[in-house]
Write a protein that holds these residues in place. Structure first.
Motif, short mmCIF file in Angstrom:
data_model
loop_
_atom_site.label_atom_id
_atom_site.label_comp_id
_atom_site.label_asym_id
_atom_site.label_seq_id
_atom_site.Cartn_x
_atom_site.Cartn_y
_atom_site.Cartn_z
N SER A 1 0.85 -1.12 -0.16
CA SER A 1 -0.01 -0.14 0.05
C SER A 1 1.06 1.17 0.08
CB SER A 1 -0.95 0.36 1.10
OG SER A 1 -1.76 -1.11 1.12
N LYS B 1 1.24 4.84 1.07
CA LYS B 1 0.53 5.56 2.18
C LYS B 1 0.66 7.45 1.76
CE LYS B 1 2.12 2.52 5.41
NZ LYS B 1 2.23 1.54 4.47
N ARG B 2 -0.37 7.91 1.82
CA ARG B 2 -0.50 9.17 1.41
C ARG B 2 -1.15 10.07 2.53
NH1 ARG B 2 2.84 7.92 -1.50
NH2 ARG B 2 2.95 7.40 -3.93
N LEU B 3 -1.14 11.37 2.42
CA LEU B 3 -1.59 12.32 3.24
C LEU B 3 -2.60 13.24 2.72
CD1 LEU B 3 1.69 13.59 5.12
CD2 LEU B 3 0.30 12.00 6.00
N SER C 1 -4.40 13.51 7.63
CA SER C 1 -4.85 12.11 7.94
C SER C 1 -4.00 11.18 6.95
CB SER C 1 -6.41 11.87 7.55
OG SER C 1 -7.36 12.61 8.38
N ILE C 2 -3.83 9.93 7.12
CA ILE C 2 -3.15 9.22 6.20
C ILE C 2 -4.20 8.31 5.41
CG2 ILE C 2 -1.63 7.06 6.12
CD1 ILE C 2 -0.19 8.46 8.40
N TYR C 3 -4.09 7.92 4.39
CA TYR C 3 -4.79 7.11 3.61
C TYR C 3 -4.17 6.21 2.72
CZ TYR C 3 -4.98 10.27 -0.56
OH TYR C 3 -4.45 10.95 -1.70
N LEU C 4 -4.58 5.20 2.36
CA LEU C 4 -3.91 4.01 1.85
C LEU C 4 -4.53 3.98 0.37
CD1 LEU C 4 -3.91 1.25 4.37
CD2 LEU C 4 -2.05 3.01 4.00
N ARG C 5 -3.26 3.86 -0.74
CA ARG C 5 -3.68 3.63 -1.83
C ARG C 5 -3.40 2.05 -2.13
NH1 ARG C 5 -4.73 8.19 -5.23
NH2 ARG C 5 -4.69 6.68 -6.62
N ARG C 6 -4.34 0.98 -2.21
CA ARG C 6 -4.06 -0.18 -2.26
C ARG C 6 -3.65 -0.77 -3.48
NH1 ARG C 6 -5.39 -1.67 2.72
NH2 ARG C 6 -6.98 -0.48 4.07
#
Length: 120
Positions: free
Chosen positions: A90, A92-94, A103-108
């Motif tokens: 994944s 990890k993007r902010l 917030s951290i969100y995941l690009r799977r």
């Protein structure tokens, strides 16, 4: 471990590793085509509007091409024995939030595997 009778049949594998789509989105389509012939699976996927259908369609076409390359006659009649969609790494993007927070969100990513074999 004893080999079963079906372990001697030829199997044709195609993989798409690090596909930039969430595995959850592709698994719905994989469940739809598992156990069908390659020709039937491609027809089903062709009429699906989801983006994941294009990913799965390409992998199935690649597996059929692998079978044809290894002198398999009627490669489109082979059955999808295994359609597996595994979680890849994944990214990890902010995402900026209120008051300077983030917030951290995941690009799977996905690893899509298709195994073709003769139908029984």
């Amino acid at each position: 471990m004893a080999k079963s009778v079906n372990d001697t049949e030829p199997r044709y594998v195609a993989k798409h590793r690090f596909a930039r789509i969430s595995p959850r989105k592709v698994r719905l389509l994989a469940d739809m085509v598992r156990g069908k012939t390659a020709e039937e699976a491609l027809t089903i996927l062709r009429f699906q509007p989801q983006r994941g259908a294009r990913f799965l369609e390409k992998v199935i076409k690649s597996a059929v091409a692998n079978a044809e390359d290894q002198d398999e006659r009627h490669a489109e009649r082979l059955v999808l024995r295994e359609v597996r969609v595994d979680q890849g790494p994944s990214l990890k993007r902010l995402r900026p939030r209120a008051r300077g927070a983030a917030s951290i969100y995941l690009r799977r990513m996905s690893h899509i595997t298709v195994v073709l074999a003769k139908g029984s």
